[in-house]
Design an enzyme around this catalytic site. Structure first.
Site, PDB file in Angstrom:
ATOM      1  N   LYS A  22       0.659  -1.523   0.096  1.00 20.55           N
ATOM      2  CA  LYS A  22      -0.274  -0.298  -0.068  1.00 20.55           C
ATOM      3  C   LYS A  22       0.469   1.383  -0.276  1.00 20.55           C
ATOM      4  CE  LYS A  22      -1.713   2.243   4.110  1.00 20.55           C
ATOM      5  NZ  LYS A  22      -1.410   3.526   4.157  1.00 20.55           N
ATOM      6  N   ASN A  23       0.998   1.518   1.028  1.00 21.61           N
ATOM      7  CA  ASN A  23       2.699   2.371   1.018  1.00 21.61           C
ATOM      8  C   ASN A  23       3.728   2.701  -0.225  1.00 21.61           C
ATOM      9  OD1 ASN A  23       1.044   3.102   3.091  1.00 21.61           O
ATOM     10  ND2 ASN A  23       3.430   2.713   5.076  1.00 21.61           N
ATOM     11  N   CYS A 117      -5.151   7.583   8.554  1.00 24.39           N
ATOM     12  CA  CYS A 117      -5.272   7.598  10.506  1.00 24.39           C
ATOM     13  C   CYS A 117      -4.660   8.875  11.077  1.00 24.39           C
ATOM     14  CB  CYS A 117      -4.382   6.947  10.703  1.00 24.39           C
ATOM     15  SG  CYS A 117      -4.612   5.173   9.708  1.00 24.39           S
ATOM     16  N   ARG A 122       0.157  15.383  12.893  1.00 24.31           N
ATOM     17  CA  ARG A 122       0.364  15.161  10.806  1.00 24.31           C
ATOM     18  C   ARG A 122       0.665  16.087  10.470  1.00 24.31           C
ATOM     19  NH1 ARG A 122      -2.273   8.853   9.386  1.00 24.31           N
ATOM     20  NH2 ARG A 122       0.741   8.598   8.506  1.00 24.31           N
ATOM     21  N   ASP A 331       4.132   0.071  11.648  1.00 23.19           N
ATOM     22  CA  ASP A 331       2.887   0.022  11.848  1.00 23.19           C
ATOM     23  C   ASP A 331       2.609  -0.890  12.200  1.00 23.19           C
ATOM     24  OD1 ASP A 331       3.441   1.689   7.904  1.00 23.19           O
ATOM     25  OD2 ASP A 331       2.655   2.425  10.034  1.00 23.19           O
ATOM     26  N   ARG A 423      -9.037  -0.184   3.456  1.00 24.21           N
ATOM     27  CA  ARG A 423      -7.944   0.508   3.114  1.00 24.21           C
ATOM     28  C   ARG A 423      -6.459   0.304   2.836  1.00 24.21           C
ATOM     29  NH1 ARG A 423      -5.997   5.255   6.536  1.00 24.21           N
ATOM     30  NH2 ARG A 423      -4.802   5.445   5.327  1.00 24.21           N
TER      31      ARG A 423
HETATM   32  C1  EPZ Z   1       3.981   7.390   6.125  1.00 22.42           C
HETATM   33  O1  EPZ Z   1       3.223   7.923   7.095  1.00 22.42           O
HETATM   34  C2  EPZ Z   1       3.011   5.760   5.993  1.00 22.42           C
HETATM   35  N1  EPZ Z   1       2.011   6.505   5.778  1.00 22.42           N
HETATM   36  C3  EPZ Z   1       1.968   5.308   7.488  1.00 22.42           C
HETATM   37  O2  EPZ Z   1       1.759   4.205   7.356  1.00 22.42           O
HETATM   38  C4  EPZ Z   1       3.616   4.833   8.192  1.00 22.42           C
HETATM   39  O3  EPZ Z   1       3.480   4.815  10.273  1.00 22.42           O
HETATM   40  C5  EPZ Z   1       4.854   6.192   8.334  1.00 22.42           C
HETATM   41  O4  EPZ Z   1       5.252   6.762   6.916  1.00 22.42           O
HETATM   42  C6  EPZ Z   1       6.213   5.897   8.645  1.00 22.42           C
HETATM   43  O5  EPZ Z   1       6.644   4.868   8.369  1.00 22.42           O
HETATM   44  C7  EPZ Z   1       1.659   6.359   4.077  1.00 22.42           C
HETATM   45  O6  EPZ Z   1       2.738   5.983   3.613  1.00 22.42           O
HETATM   46  C8  EPZ Z   1       1.003   6.406   3.548  1.00 22.42           C
HETATM   47  P1  EPZ Z   1       6.457   9.969   7.709  1.00 22.42           P
HETATM   48  P2  EPZ Z   1       3.656  10.032   7.204  1.00 22.42           P
HETATM   49  O7  EPZ Z   1       6.391  11.222   7.448  1.00 22.42           O
HETATM   50  O8  EPZ Z   1       4.434   9.852   5.235  1.00 22.42           O
HETATM   51  C9  EPZ Z   1       6.586  13.490  11.832  1.00 22.42           C
HETATM   52  C10 EPZ Z   1      -0.222   2.988   7.578  1.00 22.42           C
HETATM   53  O9  EPZ Z   1      -0.358   2.415   8.797  1.00 22.42           O
HETATM   54  N2  EPZ Z   1       6.455  14.730  10.744  1.00 22.42           N
HETATM   55  O10 EPZ Z   1       6.979   9.372   8.176  1.00 22.42           O
HETATM   56  O11 EPZ Z   1       2.499  10.227   7.249  1.00 22.42           O
HETATM   57  C11 EPZ Z   1       5.593  12.789  12.349  1.00 22.42           C
HETATM   58  O12 EPZ Z   1       4.646  13.376  12.372  1.00 22.42           O
HETATM   59  C12 EPZ Z   1       0.631   4.437   7.853  1.00 22.42           C
HETATM   60  O13 EPZ Z   1       0.010   1.877   6.327  1.00 22.42           O
HETATM   61  C13 EPZ Z   1       6.648  16.174  10.654  1.00 22.42           C
HETATM   62  O14 EPZ Z   1       7.234  16.335  11.433  1.00 22.42           O
HETATM   63  O15 EPZ Z   1       4.852   9.262   8.019  1.00 22.42           O
HETATM   64  C14 EPZ Z   1       6.054  11.618  12.575  1.00 22.42           C
HETATM   65  O16 EPZ Z   1       6.242  12.179  13.979  1.00 22.42           O
HETATM   66  C15 EPZ Z   1      -0.305   5.375   9.415  1.00 22.42           C
HETATM   67  N3  EPZ Z   1       6.696  16.625   9.527  1.00 22.42           N
HETATM   68  C16 EPZ Z   1       7.405  11.117  11.861  1.00 22.42           C
HETATM   69  O17 EPZ Z   1       7.506  12.673  11.211  1.00 22.42           O
HETATM   70  C17 EPZ Z   1       6.381  16.051   7.985  1.00 22.42           C
HETATM   71  O18 EPZ Z   1       6.289  16.858   7.295  1.00 22.42           O
HETATM   72  C18 EPZ Z   1       7.164  10.348  10.683  1.00 22.42           C
HETATM   73  O19 EPZ Z   1       6.102  10.848   9.878  1.00 22.42           O
HETATM   74  C19 EPZ Z   1       5.865  14.697   7.929  1.00 22.42           C
HETATM   75  C20 EPZ Z   1       6.741  14.313   9.295  1.00 22.42           C
END
Ligand code: EPZ
Length: 442
Positions: A22-23, A117, A122, A331, A423
């Site tokens: 998915k991701n 989610c 976020r 995840d 999803r």
């Molecule tokens: C991706 O989300 C995945 N979703 C999430 O999977 C997964 O939990 C996450 O990566 C971490 O592996 C998809 O790929 C669609 P991040 P993403 O940006 O990209 C902070 C699932 O269950 N951050 O890696 O949104 C954020 O708050 C879903 O499949 C900032 O501060 O996650 C978090 O603490 C849930 N500023 C950390 O970084 C930003 O601009 C990691 O978030 C972006 C993120």
């Protein structure tokens, strides 16, 4: 309202097949906007997030042809629009990948803030940092809610000219790393992205774009280097035999979810179509719990992992600390917590990526679990049995945890809000029934 109904207690045994990630696919589909010719994407999972991505592509003017068996022919050659339809953008988190792809294609883009989610705040500040480093102006469109509080409703990007740059991310972010790649792949000159996330789906996006003519190196490490390439597949005359086909990488989290389900039911399951090194940390934690995991090379170069517990081998407690890849994936945290509710002893689960990923704990307690959350995470004391209950899927992976708990529990478990689960898991009821689960959708 649909729900899953599970009669727990069956051991899961037999063969189960993992779908495309998915991701990964939610980034690769928007990335087709960057191509100057049609392409074919295979191993696309049948999940609602994919449906939303394909609908957005069609709304933007792409021609999307379903070829069957999870394959799609996509041509974005005639796309002119650069605004993502608002109601679609809000339906999933990954809609923001259209921002990076449209900016990379047109030098402008607009999308409503993404949904997805609810794991706490976020932010997308790192995405905006990447876009601005490449020369884009970013505008946050704000509106007020019913309490007269301002919030960001949409994002607008525009760039007279995207130019390669040094992008140093302040946070290891999957989304920001992906979006930086999408925005930079056609930008003039060299882009260096530092402090990148290293997940398998990032490597898959880079592999897809490179196969289509891009020049990206270092994906899977903390430093990615991109040499801007103005035309991707541009040498392909419409309809020539060179149309390229790319197959999405297997879903690391779906595979991990099935591994945990096998362990929770003391089953013996062969999980096909996996890439074992993507599962390394998941496997290591399960082995700590007393689970046996064997890698099996199949004839048609399919690789499988066999997951089982030996007779009289108790499930043992362990500690989980989520980290960016190659650490233990956030995840997989809810699913593993469900398993640890049945493990002998105390387990500590520390969530280091998201600030609010324990909503499912309340649902597990309704099934008899001894799980309590603190500001640092969850403390679990294993119990002998879980019992069925009426529970809800709080989010995608929390829903997967409830399925695992229901499969292992005695009695009937009803799971509502299953739209979260649909999803990210394709045909999960059919897949689990094939290995002995008594689960149905009502
Ligand atoms: C991706 O989300 C995945 N979703 C999430 O999977 C997964 O939990 C996450 O990566 C971490 O592996 C998809 O790929 C669609 P991040 P993403 O940006 O990209 C902070 C699932 O269950 N951050 O890696 O949104 C954020 O708050 C879903 O499949 C900032 O501060 O996650 C978090 O603490 C849930 N500023 C950390 O970084 C930003 O601009 C990691 O978030 C972006 C993120």
């Amino acid at each position: 309202m649909d729900k899953f109904v599970i009669e727990g207690g069956n051991r899961l045994t037999g063969d189960i097949y993992v779908s495309g990630a998915k991701n990964s696919v939610v980034a690769i589909l928007p990335a087709t906007l960057l191509l100057d010719a049609p392409c074919i994407i295979e191993n696309v999972p049948d999940i609602s997030d994919v449906e939303i991505c394909l609908t957005i592509l069609r709304e933007l003017g792409a021609v999307v042809e379903e070829l069957g068996q999870g394959a799609y022919r996509i041509s974005c050659v005639d796309v002119k629009k650069y605004e993502v339809p608002e109601e679609l953008a809000r339906k999933m988190r990954a809609s923001y990948y259209f921002l990076g792809a449209l900016l990379g294609r047109f030098g402008k883009a607009r999308a409503a803030m993404p949904g997805g989610c609810n794991l706490g705040e976020r932010p997308i500040d790192q995405h905006l940092l990447a876009f601005e480093a490449l020369g884009a102006d970013t505008t946050l469109i704000k509106t007020k809610d019913e309490h007269d509080e301002e919030f960001v409703d949409a994002v607008e990007l525009s760039a007279v000219h995207l130019k390669g740059a040094l992008i140093t991310l302040n946070v290891v972010s999957v989304g920001a790393t992906m979006n930086a790649i999408l925005a930079a792949v056609k930008a003039e000159g060299t882009t260096i992205i530092e402090n990148c996330a290293r997940e398998p789906h990032i490597v898959d996006l880079a592999n897809f774009l490179n196969y289509m003519g891009a020049n990206i190196s270092g994906a899977g490490t903390h430093k990615i280097i991109i040499e801007g390439t103005p035309l991707l597949q541009g040498n392909l005359q419409e309809g020539s035999v060179e149309e390229r086909t790319y197959s999405v990488v297997p879903d690391q989290i779906e595979a991990g979810t099935f591994m945990v389900a096998a362990a929770a039911t003391r089953g013996d399951v062969l999980i096909h179509g996996v890439i074992p090194y993507h599962l390394k940390d998941i496997s290591e934690r399960l082995v700590e719990c007393g689970v046996k995991i064997e890698e099996i090379e199949r004839s048609n170069n399919d690789i499988a992992v066999r997951v089982y517990l030996e007779d009289n081998q108790p499930l043992r407690a362990t500690n989980i600390k989520t980290e960016p890849y190659p650490g233990f994936p956030t995840d997989m945290q809810p699913q593993m917590a469900a398993l640890l509710c049945l493990a002998e002893g105390q387990s500590n689960v520390t969530e280091q990526v998201w600030e609010d990923r324990f909503k499912y704990a309340h649902e597990l307690r309704r099934m008899g679990a001894d799980i309590n959350t603190t500001k640092d995470g969850a403390i679990i004391f294993g119990v002998k049995f879980l019992h069925g209950a009426k529970v809800r899927a709080c989010d995608l992976r929390a829903g997967a945890a409830m399925i695992i708990a229901g499969l292992a529990a005695s009695g009937t478990t009803e799971i509502t809000d299953i739209y979260h689960i649909e999803r990210g898991y394709s045909h999960i009821v059919e897949k689990l029934r094939k290995i002995g689960a008594n689960i149905r959708c009502e």
